[in-house]
Write a protein that holds these residues in place. Sequence first.
Motif, PDB file in Angstrom:
ATOM      1  N   VAL A  33       0.835  -1.254  -0.028  1.00  0.00           N
ATOM      2  CA  VAL A  33      -0.091   0.010   0.036  1.00  0.00           C
ATOM      3  C   VAL A  33       0.889   1.308   0.003  1.00  0.00           C
ATOM      4  O   VAL A  33       0.552   2.148  -0.687  1.00  0.00           O
ATOM      5  CB  VAL A  33      -0.955   0.085   1.129  1.00  0.00           C
ATOM      6  CG1 VAL A  33      -1.704   1.180   1.244  1.00  0.00           C
ATOM      7  CG2 VAL A  33      -1.992  -1.097   1.130  1.00  0.00           C
ATOM      8  N   GLN A  34       1.887   1.190   0.872  1.00  0.00           N
ATOM      9  CA  GLN A  34       2.910   2.556   0.869  1.00  0.00           C
ATOM     10  C   GLN A  34       3.467   2.504  -0.610  1.00  0.00           C
ATOM     11  O   GLN A  34       3.559   3.748  -1.009  1.00  0.00           O
ATOM     12  CB  GLN A  34       3.883   2.409   1.835  1.00  0.00           C
ATOM     13  CG  GLN A  34       3.293   2.437   3.202  1.00  0.00           C
ATOM     14  CD  GLN A  34       4.444   1.922   4.459  1.00  0.00           C
ATOM     15  OE1 GLN A  34       5.480   1.543   4.262  1.00  0.00           O
ATOM     16  NE2 GLN A  34       4.034   2.326   5.567  1.00  0.00           N
ATOM     17  N   GLN A  35       3.963   1.365  -1.360  1.00  0.00           N
ATOM     18  CA  GLN A  35       4.550   1.783  -2.581  1.00  0.00           C
ATOM     19  C   GLN A  35       3.513   2.257  -3.525  1.00  0.00           C
ATOM     20  O   GLN A  35       3.865   2.954  -4.505  1.00  0.00           O
ATOM     21  CB  GLN A  35       5.046   0.069  -3.080  1.00  0.00           C
ATOM     22  CG  GLN A  35       6.034  -0.060  -2.400  1.00  0.00           C
ATOM     23  CD  GLN A  35       6.809  -1.551  -2.799  1.00  0.00           C
ATOM     24  OE1 GLN A  35       5.924  -2.118  -3.512  1.00  0.00           O
ATOM     25  NE2 GLN A  35       7.991  -1.832  -2.441  1.00  0.00           N
ATOM     26  N   LYS A  36       2.177   1.885  -3.362  1.00  0.00           N
ATOM     27  CA  LYS A  36       1.233   2.371  -4.276  1.00  0.00           C
ATOM     28  C   LYS A  36       1.203   3.989  -4.264  1.00  0.00           C
ATOM     29  O   LYS A  36       1.060   4.739  -5.057  1.00  0.00           O
ATOM     30  CB  LYS A  36      -0.093   1.672  -3.855  1.00  0.00           C
ATOM     31  CG  LYS A  36      -1.267   2.545  -4.551  1.00  0.00           C
ATOM     32  CD  LYS A  36      -2.766   1.915  -4.116  1.00  0.00           C
ATOM     33  CE  LYS A  36      -3.812   2.714  -4.518  1.00  0.00           C
ATOM     34  NZ  LYS A  36      -5.049   2.164  -4.003  1.00  0.00           N
ATOM     35  N   PHE A  37       1.110   4.704  -2.888  1.00  0.00           N
ATOM     36  CA  PHE A  37       1.079   6.029  -2.645  1.00  0.00           C
ATOM     37  C   PHE A  37       2.414   6.529  -2.886  1.00  0.00           C
ATOM     38  O   PHE A  37       2.558   7.938  -2.984  1.00  0.00           O
ATOM     39  CB  PHE A  37       0.558   6.085  -1.244  1.00  0.00           C
ATOM     40  CG  PHE A  37      -0.613   6.011  -1.110  1.00  0.00           C
ATOM     41  CD1 PHE A  37      -1.628   6.960  -1.158  1.00  0.00           C
ATOM     42  CD2 PHE A  37      -1.103   4.715  -0.572  1.00  0.00           C
ATOM     43  CE1 PHE A  37      -3.003   6.769  -1.192  1.00  0.00           C
ATOM     44  CE2 PHE A  37      -2.539   4.728  -0.387  1.00  0.00           C
ATOM     45  CZ  PHE A  37      -3.507   5.654  -0.724  1.00  0.00           C
ATOM     46  N   GLN A  38       3.505   6.018  -3.080  1.00  0.00           N
ATOM     47  CA  GLN A  38       4.917   6.825  -3.448  1.00  0.00           C
ATOM     48  C   GLN A  38       5.142   6.524  -4.891  1.00  0.00           C
ATOM     49  O   GLN A  38       6.418   7.047  -5.257  1.00  0.00           O
ATOM     50  CB  GLN A  38       5.751   5.970  -2.601  1.00  0.00           C
ATOM     51  CG  GLN A  38       5.760   6.327  -1.067  1.00  0.00           C
ATOM     52  CD  GLN A  38       6.801   5.644  -0.342  1.00  0.00           C
ATOM     53  OE1 GLN A  38       7.578   4.711  -0.787  1.00  0.00           O
ATOM     54  NE2 GLN A  38       6.657   5.932   0.952  1.00  0.00           N
ATOM     55  N   GLN A  39       4.308   6.052  -5.797  1.00  0.00           N
ATOM     56  CA  GLN A  39       4.587   6.075  -7.186  1.00  0.00           C
ATOM     57  C   GLN A  39       4.770   7.621  -7.583  1.00  0.00           C
ATOM     58  O   GLN A  39       3.900   8.188  -7.397  1.00  0.00           O
ATOM     59  CB  GLN A  39       3.596   5.197  -8.046  1.00  0.00           C
ATOM     60  CG  GLN A  39       3.761   3.747  -7.652  1.00  0.00           C
ATOM     61  CD  GLN A  39       2.602   3.094  -8.395  1.00  0.00           C
ATOM     62  OE1 GLN A  39       1.689   3.870  -9.139  1.00  0.00           O
ATOM     63  NE2 GLN A  39       2.587   1.725  -8.409  1.00  0.00           N
ATOM     64  N   PRO A  40       5.874   7.954  -8.499  1.00  0.00           N
ATOM     65  CA  PRO A  40       5.686   9.033  -9.011  1.00  0.00           C
ATOM     66  C   PRO A  40       5.073   9.174 -10.179  1.00  0.00           C
ATOM     67  O   PRO A  40       5.434   9.367 -11.493  1.00  0.00           O
ATOM     68  CB  PRO A  40       7.567   9.377  -9.615  1.00  0.00           C
ATOM     69  CG  PRO A  40       7.710   8.035  -9.764  1.00  0.00           C
ATOM     70  CD  PRO A  40       6.989   7.005  -8.749  1.00  0.00           C
ATOM     71  N   ASP A  41       3.635   9.282 -10.240  1.00  0.00           N
ATOM     72  CA  ASP A  41       2.807   9.204 -11.479  1.00  0.00           C
ATOM     73  C   ASP A  41       2.101  10.814 -11.589  1.00  0.00           C
ATOM     74  O   ASP A  41       1.249  10.968 -12.565  1.00  0.00           O
ATOM     75  CB  ASP A  41       1.704   8.541 -11.248  1.00  0.00           C
ATOM     76  CG  ASP A  41       0.922   8.684 -10.077  1.00  0.00           C
ATOM     77  OD1 ASP A  41       1.363   9.530  -9.007  1.00  0.00           O
ATOM     78  OD2 ASP A  41      -0.152   7.670  -9.707  1.00  0.00           O
ATOM     79  N   GLY A  42       2.807  11.917 -10.805  1.00  0.00           N
ATOM     80  CA  GLY A  42       2.187  13.304 -10.783  1.00  0.00           C
ATOM     81  C   GLY A  42       0.682  13.550 -10.082  1.00  0.00           C
ATOM     82  O   GLY A  42       0.385  14.571 -10.235  1.00  0.00           O
ATOM     83  N   LYS A  43       0.294  12.461  -9.573  1.00  0.00           N
ATOM     84  CA  LYS A  43      -0.947  12.616  -8.908  1.00  0.00           C
ATOM     85  C   LYS A  43      -0.636  13.073  -7.235  1.00  0.00           C
ATOM     86  O   LYS A  43       0.400  12.672  -6.704  1.00  0.00           O
ATOM     87  CB  LYS A  43      -1.830  11.668  -8.683  1.00  0.00           C
ATOM     88  CG  LYS A  43      -2.619  11.209  -9.890  1.00  0.00           C
ATOM     89  CD  LYS A  43      -3.412   9.948  -9.689  1.00  0.00           C
ATOM     90  CE  LYS A  43      -4.055   9.448 -10.826  1.00  0.00           C
ATOM     91  NZ  LYS A  43      -4.880   8.041 -10.502  1.00  0.00           N
ATOM     92  N   PRO A  44      -1.340  13.986  -6.647  1.00  0.00           N
ATOM     93  CA  PRO A  44      -1.341  14.365  -5.326  1.00  0.00           C
ATOM     94  C   PRO A  44      -1.612  13.238  -4.524  1.00  0.00           C
ATOM     95  O   PRO A  44      -2.566  12.342  -4.895  1.00  0.00           O
ATOM     96  CB  PRO A  44      -2.085  15.612  -5.021  1.00  0.00           C
ATOM     97  CG  PRO A  44      -3.137  15.587  -6.126  1.00  0.00           C
ATOM     98  CD  PRO A  44      -2.432  14.748  -7.367  1.00  0.00           C
ATOM     99  N   VAL A  45      -1.026  13.014  -3.277  1.00  0.00           N
ATOM    100  CA  VAL A  45      -1.239  11.894  -2.396  1.00  0.00           C
ATOM    101  C   VAL A  45      -2.697  11.808  -2.032  1.00  0.00           C
ATOM    102  O   VAL A  45      -3.162  10.591  -2.095  1.00  0.00           O
ATOM    103  CB  VAL A  45      -0.499  11.844  -1.254  1.00  0.00           C
ATOM    104  CG1 VAL A  45      -0.753  12.885  -0.198  1.00  0.00           C
ATOM    105  CG2 VAL A  45      -0.230  10.434  -0.787  1.00  0.00           C
TER     106      VAL A  45
END
Length: 84
Positions: A33-45
Amino acid sequence: MNVSRAVIRQFATSNVVRSGGEVHKGYAKLKDVQQKFQQPDGKPVFLKGGAMDQVLYRFTVLLCLGGVGGMVKLFWDLSVPKTE
């Protein structure tokens, strides 16, 4: 002296090191889950959670705009004298 070092080592060593590298399933899931939120995809958290996050965000923005509109109307009503 050696006994005190052994006691300190017991408290200082993590459970992962003592168990041979095995991590509890709950911690592995949390890491995913933490890796999902740390992806550099340009979306805010606060929008990375999915569709429900976007719905809540847009609803909040709508409420804020409604509040600002209400304040503008209040200031207008208080500043402009009413004609009778």
